[in-house]
Design a protein around this motif. Structure first.
Motif, PDB file in Angstrom:
ATOM      1  N   LEU A 184     -13.570   8.959 -10.084  1.00 11.00           N
ATOM      2  CA  LEU A 184     -12.395   9.077  -9.219  1.00 11.00           C
ATOM      3  C   LEU A 184     -11.285   8.143  -9.687  1.00 11.00           C
ATOM      4  O   LEU A 184     -10.112   8.539  -9.758  1.00 11.00           O
ATOM      5  N   GLU A 185     -11.651   6.914 -10.022  1.00  5.91           N
ATOM      6  CA  GLU A 185     -10.644   5.956 -10.483  1.00  5.91           C
ATOM      7  C   GLU A 185     -10.030   6.403 -11.804  1.00  5.91           C
ATOM      8  O   GLU A 185      -8.808   6.316 -12.004  1.00  5.91           O
ATOM      9  N   ALA A 186     -10.858   6.924 -12.695  1.00  5.33           N
ATOM     10  CA  ALA A 186     -10.357   7.387 -13.991  1.00  5.33           C
ATOM     11  C   ALA A 186      -9.448   8.603 -13.845  1.00  5.33           C
ATOM     12  O   ALA A 186      -8.542   8.808 -14.665  1.00  5.33           O
ATOM     13  N   ALA A 187      -9.654   9.403 -12.801  1.00  6.78           N
ATOM     14  CA  ALA A 187      -8.864  10.624 -12.618  1.00  6.78           C
ATOM     15  C   ALA A 187      -7.384  10.325 -12.428  1.00  6.78           C
ATOM     16  O   ALA A 187      -6.532  11.180 -12.712  1.00  6.78           O
ATOM     17  N   TYR A 188      -7.042   9.118 -11.977  1.00  8.59           N
ATOM     18  CA  TYR A 188      -5.636   8.763 -11.756  1.00  8.59           C
ATOM     19  C   TYR A 188      -4.796   8.852 -13.025  1.00  8.59           C
ATOM     20  O   TYR A 188      -3.572   8.988 -12.964  1.00  8.59           O
ATOM     21  N   ARG A 189      -5.442   8.762 -14.188  1.00 13.83           N
ATOM     22  CA  ARG A 189      -4.671   8.800 -15.439  1.00 13.83           C
ATOM     23  C   ARG A 189      -4.013  10.158 -15.661  1.00 13.83           C
ATOM     24  O   ARG A 189      -3.075  10.285 -16.444  1.00 13.83           O
ATOM     25  N   HIS A 190      -4.497  11.191 -14.960  1.00 17.00           N
ATOM     26  CA  HIS A 190      -3.931  12.541 -15.102  1.00 17.00           C
ATOM     27  C   HIS A 190      -2.652  12.722 -14.290  1.00 17.00           C
ATOM     28  O   HIS A 190      -1.976  13.745 -14.418  1.00 17.00           O
ATOM     29  N   LEU A 191      -2.345  11.771 -13.434  1.00 16.35           N
ATOM     30  CA  LEU A 191      -1.214  11.941 -12.520  1.00 16.35           C
ATOM     31  C   LEU A 191       0.112  11.559 -13.157  1.00 16.35           C
ATOM     32  O   LEU A 191       0.239  10.510 -13.791  1.00 16.35           O
ATOM     33  N   SER A 192       1.110  12.416 -12.931  1.00 13.20           N
ATOM     34  CA  SER A 192       2.484  12.070 -13.295  1.00 13.20           C
ATOM     35  C   SER A 192       3.149  11.285 -12.173  1.00 13.20           C
ATOM     36  O   SER A 192       4.079  10.509 -12.413  1.00 13.20           O
ATOM     37  N   GLY A 193       2.690  11.507 -10.946  1.00 10.21           N
ATOM     38  CA  GLY A 193       3.266  10.811  -9.804  1.00 10.21           C
ATOM     39  C   GLY A 193       2.277  10.726  -8.660  1.00 10.21           C
ATOM     40  O   GLY A 193       1.300  11.478  -8.599  1.00 10.21           O
ATOM     41  N   ILE A 194       2.538   9.789  -7.770  1.00  3.46           N
ATOM     42  CA  ILE A 194       1.698   9.649  -6.584  1.00  3.46           C
ATOM     43  C   ILE A 194       2.588   9.286  -5.404  1.00  3.46           C
ATOM     44  O   ILE A 194       3.539   8.512  -5.542  1.00  3.46           O
ATOM     45  N   GLN A 195       2.311   9.882  -4.258  1.00  9.06           N
ATOM     46  CA  GLN A 195       3.005   9.558  -3.016  1.00  9.06           C
ATOM     47  C   GLN A 195       2.094   8.686  -2.180  1.00  9.06           C
ATOM     48  O   GLN A 195       0.917   8.987  -1.996  1.00  9.06           O
ATOM     49  N   VAL A 196       2.644   7.572  -1.695  1.00  4.49           N
ATOM     50  CA  VAL A 196       1.905   6.713  -0.771  1.00  4.49           C
ATOM     51  C   VAL A 196       2.703   6.586   0.515  1.00  4.49           C
ATOM     52  O   VAL A 196       3.916   6.790   0.540  1.00  4.49           O
ATOM     53  N   LEU A 197       2.033   6.222   1.589  1.00  2.04           N
ATOM     54  CA  LEU A 197       2.642   6.258   2.915  1.00  2.04           C
ATOM     55  C   LEU A 197       3.472   5.021   3.233  1.00  2.04           C
ATOM     56  O   LEU A 197       4.435   5.097   4.006  1.00  2.04           O
ATOM     57  N   PHE A 198       3.096   3.881   2.666  1.00  2.00           N
ATOM     58  CA  PHE A 198       3.793   2.632   2.957  1.00  2.00           C
ATOM     59  C   PHE A 198       3.996   1.856   1.666  1.00  2.00           C
ATOM     60  O   PHE A 198       3.200   1.966   0.726  1.00  2.00           O
ATOM     61  N   GLU A 199       5.036   1.043   1.634  1.00  2.00           N
ATOM     62  CA  GLU A 199       5.331   0.233   0.457  1.00  2.00           C
ATOM     63  C   GLU A 199       4.140  -0.662   0.100  1.00  2.00           C
ATOM     64  O   GLU A 199       3.818  -0.856  -1.078  1.00  2.00           O
ATOM     65  N   SER A 200       3.474  -1.188   1.107  1.00  3.28           N
ATOM     66  CA  SER A 200       2.348  -2.104   0.859  1.00  3.28           C
ATOM     67  C   SER A 200       1.170  -1.415   0.182  1.00  3.28           C
ATOM     68  O   SER A 200       0.326  -2.071  -0.424  1.00  3.28           O
ATOM     69  N   TYR A 201       1.118  -0.090   0.277  1.00  7.54           N
ATOM     70  CA  TYR A 201      -0.009   0.646  -0.305  1.00  7.54           C
ATOM     71  C   TYR A 201       0.061   0.739  -1.828  1.00  7.54           C
ATOM     72  O   TYR A 201      -0.914   1.154  -2.478  1.00  7.54           O
ATOM     73  N   ARG A 202       1.203   0.367  -2.417  1.00  2.71           N
ATOM     74  CA  ARG A 202       1.283   0.340  -3.881  1.00  2.71           C
ATOM     75  C   ARG A 202       0.187  -0.542  -4.489  1.00  2.71           C
ATOM     76  O   ARG A 202      -0.352  -0.246  -5.556  1.00  2.71           O
ATOM     77  N   SER A 203      -0.127  -1.620  -3.807  1.00  2.00           N
ATOM     78  CA  SER A 203      -1.077  -2.596  -4.358  1.00  2.00           C
ATOM     79  C   SER A 203      -2.511  -2.068  -4.393  1.00  2.00           C
ATOM     80  O   SER A 203      -3.376  -2.692  -5.012  1.00  2.00           O
ATOM     81  N   TYR A 204      -2.763  -0.936  -3.729  1.00  2.00           N
ATOM     82  CA  TYR A 204      -4.116  -0.373  -3.701  1.00  2.00           C
ATOM     83  C   TYR A 204      -4.318   0.738  -4.729  1.00  2.00           C
ATOM     84  O   TYR A 204      -5.386   1.348  -4.786  1.00  2.00           O
ATOM     85  N   ILE A 205      -3.290   1.022  -5.539  1.00  2.00           N
ATOM     86  CA  ILE A 205      -3.408   2.041  -6.586  1.00  2.00           C
ATOM     87  C   ILE A 205      -4.103   1.424  -7.787  1.00  2.00           C
ATOM     88  O   ILE A 205      -3.731   0.321  -8.222  1.00  2.00           O
ATOM     89  N   PRO A 206      -5.096   2.091  -8.382  1.00  2.00           N
ATOM     90  CA  PRO A 206      -5.830   1.473  -9.496  1.00  2.00           C
ATOM     91  C   PRO A 206      -4.993   1.392 -10.775  1.00  2.00           C
ATOM     92  O   PRO A 206      -4.002   2.114 -10.942  1.00  2.00           O
ATOM     93  N   LYS A 207      -5.404   0.536 -11.689  1.00  2.00           N
ATOM     94  CA  LYS A 207      -4.673   0.321 -12.941  1.00  2.00           C
ATOM     95  C   LYS A 207      -4.705   1.550 -13.859  1.00  2.00           C
ATOM     96  O   LYS A 207      -3.893   1.641 -14.790  1.00  2.00           O
TER      97      LYS A 207
END
Length: 412
Positions: A184-207
């Protein structure tokens, strides 16, 4: 632009927050002139719960011949016929034994997981290549993993994150084996973009994610018909809307807090709107506390806003939330709201003593509830501030524009 929205499971017949947002996005893009397809992959009969434009296609790509190794279904008998109960019990025992044999013959749960994931990914690749969308939006990282496992696409993929991002790839909320979390964590590399609900949630996105981040809230319908019930009426209501699941929503805590105040507040009742696995548990608790005439399990409603308008206070003691859609809806009609300061999502919507109350513990929750019960002026003030806050941050028109702008970023 042709937009494929992927919710691999639960969209058909699903009435949760993800299904609601999926339908909202589909309708938004279709109204913006785009061709929209919602793709799912599940052995199920039924239809979408939330309204969709007639121009939106819902495509279930499930096939019995998809190469998956499938378990036998397990059913519980809910009737009272002892012979049927025995028959179901034997069938259930056989199914469990057969499923254990399937795992053993496949080489274990991990190998079975990879086999079925691969089979589903092959199916998705064939379908996506066939329709050639311009943009793909996934409604979860699980959906992203299904379409990208061993696959590559020259199509922008954007994930709509309907909770705190780390809930999607970790075992914080429930058990996930290590191999699944790594995928699941590795799957993020396929994304061109991601929508999050709050500014603070940026810190929970994996590297592993290297695309663009867009902060877009969930949409909330505004109400021009706010009603603040008067102290002159005979009975006042504390209400809650949500799935009956005490491990997350903690309705049992709401009952305990109300019970401590019930004797001194004889003209107040507590009601719950929603269904879920803990209905019987909560009903038993209500009975044990002799609150049958004060606390009510009302069941499912297709119009929660109407019931919120009839209430006086909204209590939302969730342990965790991604956003708290019911909370935001309650705020949008001017209900004064209470929640827990430790709950993600809730503590983003409620600003303590400004747009609601955030309690650090059960005793504080009880004290704040008592305070609101006793003071109509305070209820009106807190409720009005909460409504103003939500309608500024989460109006349908604002969120629609933000999503249209988001997909326009990826026009090829």
């Amino acid at each position: 632009m042709r937009i494929l929205i992927v919710q691999h499971a639960n969209f058909i017949n699903g009435s949760g927050g993800t299904e609601k947002i999926c339908s909202f996005l589909a309708n938004t893009f279709e109204a913006g002139g785009h061709e929209v397809i919602i793709g799912t992959n599940e052995k199920i009969a039924g239809k979408p719960v939330f309204p969709l434009s007639e121009n939106i296609e819902v495509k279930n790509i499930y096939s019995e011949n998809d190469g998956q190794i499938k378990f036998l279904p397990i059913y519980n008998y809910l009737g009272k016929n002892p012979l049927r109960w025995l028959s179901f019990k034997l069938e259930k025992k056989f199914a469990k034994a057969k499923n254990r044999k399937i795992i053993q013959d496949t080489g274990g749960e991990e190998k079975l997981y990879f086999h079925n994931l691969s089979a589903r990914a092959v199916q998705w690749k064939k379908y996506i290549d066939g329709i050639s969308p311009d943009v793909i939006i996934t409604m979860s990282i699980g959906s992203l993993l299904e379409i990208t496992y061993n696959n590559e696409y020259d199509i922008p993929i954007i994930n709509s994150t309907n909770g705190r991002p780390d809930y999607d790839y970790s075992d914080i909320l429930w058990y996930r084996p290590d191999y699944e979390m790594k995928l699941l964590e590795a799957a993020y590399r396929h994304l061109s973009g991601i929508q999050v609900l709050f500014e603070s949630y940026r810190s929970y996105i994996p590297k592993s994610f290297t695309g663009k981040v867009f902060v877009i809230s969930n949409p909330i319908n505004g109400s021009d018909n706010t009603h603040f019930p008067s102290n002159q009426k005979d009975r006042h209501k504390v209400t809650h809307v949500g799935t009956l699941n005490v491990s997350c929503k903690q309705q049992d805590l709401a009952i305990d807090v109300f019970n401590a105040l019930a004797a001194s507040k004889p003209n107040w009742i507590l009601e719950f709107w929603g269904e879920g696995k803990d209905f019987k548990l909560l009903k038993k608790k209500i009975k044990s506390l002799k609150l049958e005439n004060r606390v009510f399990l009302r069941g499912f409603t297709d119009d929660p806003i109407r019931h919120m308008k009839e209430a006086d206070i909204f209590i939302f003691p969730s342990k965790y939330e991604g956003f708290g859609l019911a909370l935001a809806e309650a705020m949008s009609v001017g209900l004064p709201c209470l929640g827990l300061a430790s709950c993600s999502g809730v503590n983003e919507l409620i600003l303590h003593k400004k747009t609601g109350y955030l309690a650090d513990n059960n005793e504080q929750l009880q004290a704040y509830l008592s305070e609101l019960m006793d003071n109509e002026v305070e209820r009106n003030a807190i409720g009005g501030a909460g409504k103003e806050f939500i309608l500024e941050k989460c109006s349908h028109s604002l969120i629609e524009r933000q999503w249209i702008d988001l997909v326009d970023n990826f026009k090829q």
